[in-house]
Design a protein around this motif. Structure first.
Motif, short mmCIF file in Angstrom:
data_model
loop_
_atom_site.label_atom_id
_atom_site.label_comp_id
_atom_site.label_asym_id
_atom_site.label_seq_id
_atom_site.Cartn_x
_atom_site.Cartn_y
_atom_site.Cartn_z
N ALA A 146 118.53 101.58 28.11
CA ALA A 146 118.20 102.23 26.84
C ALA A 146 117.26 101.35 26.02
O ALA A 146 116.32 101.84 25.39
N ARG A 162 119.27 102.89 19.16
CA ARG A 162 120.56 103.44 18.74
C ARG A 162 121.51 103.56 19.94
O ARG A 162 122.68 103.21 19.85
N ALA A 163 120.99 104.07 21.04
CA ALA A 163 121.81 104.18 22.24
C ALA A 163 122.19 102.79 22.75
O ALA A 163 123.33 102.58 23.18
N ASN A 164 121.26 101.87 22.67
CA ASN A 164 121.53 100.50 23.08
C ASN A 164 122.68 99.92 22.26
O ASN A 164 123.60 99.32 22.81
N ASN A 188 113.79 101.57 27.30
CA ASN A 188 113.15 102.83 26.95
C ASN A 188 112.89 102.94 25.45
O ASN A 188 112.32 103.95 25.01
N GLY A 189 113.30 101.97 24.68
CA GLY A 189 113.04 101.96 23.25
C GLY A 189 114.08 102.69 22.41
O GLY A 189 113.87 102.90 21.22
N ASP A 190 115.19 103.07 23.00
CA ASP A 190 116.25 103.78 22.28
C ASP A 190 117.27 102.77 21.77
O ASP A 190 118.28 102.50 22.41
#
Length: 56
Positions: free
Chosen positions: A27, A34-36, A30-32
């Motif tokens: 995550a 919040r998910a990270n 991929n630049g996410d």
């Protein structure tokens, strides 16, 4: 007597912990963020459970 037939709950939690960390890493790649953050938080909760089981 049949303890060798029982599955080790620590191994199962350890596998889940490693999967959550890998998902968090992907995550982040991929630049996410919040998910990270949420996946990392879930992984830390699993790590706490693992530590409690090991100390018990």
């Amino acid at each position: 007597m049949l303890n060798w037939l029982k599955k080790d709950p620590v191994k199962k939690l350890q596998k889940q912990y490693e999967q959550k960390l890998e998902q968090a890493m992907l995550a982040a790649r991929n630049g996410d963020m919040r998910a990270n953050a949420s996946l990392t938080e879930e992984a830390e909760a699993l790590r706490d459970k693992i530590e409690k089981l090991k100390n018990a």
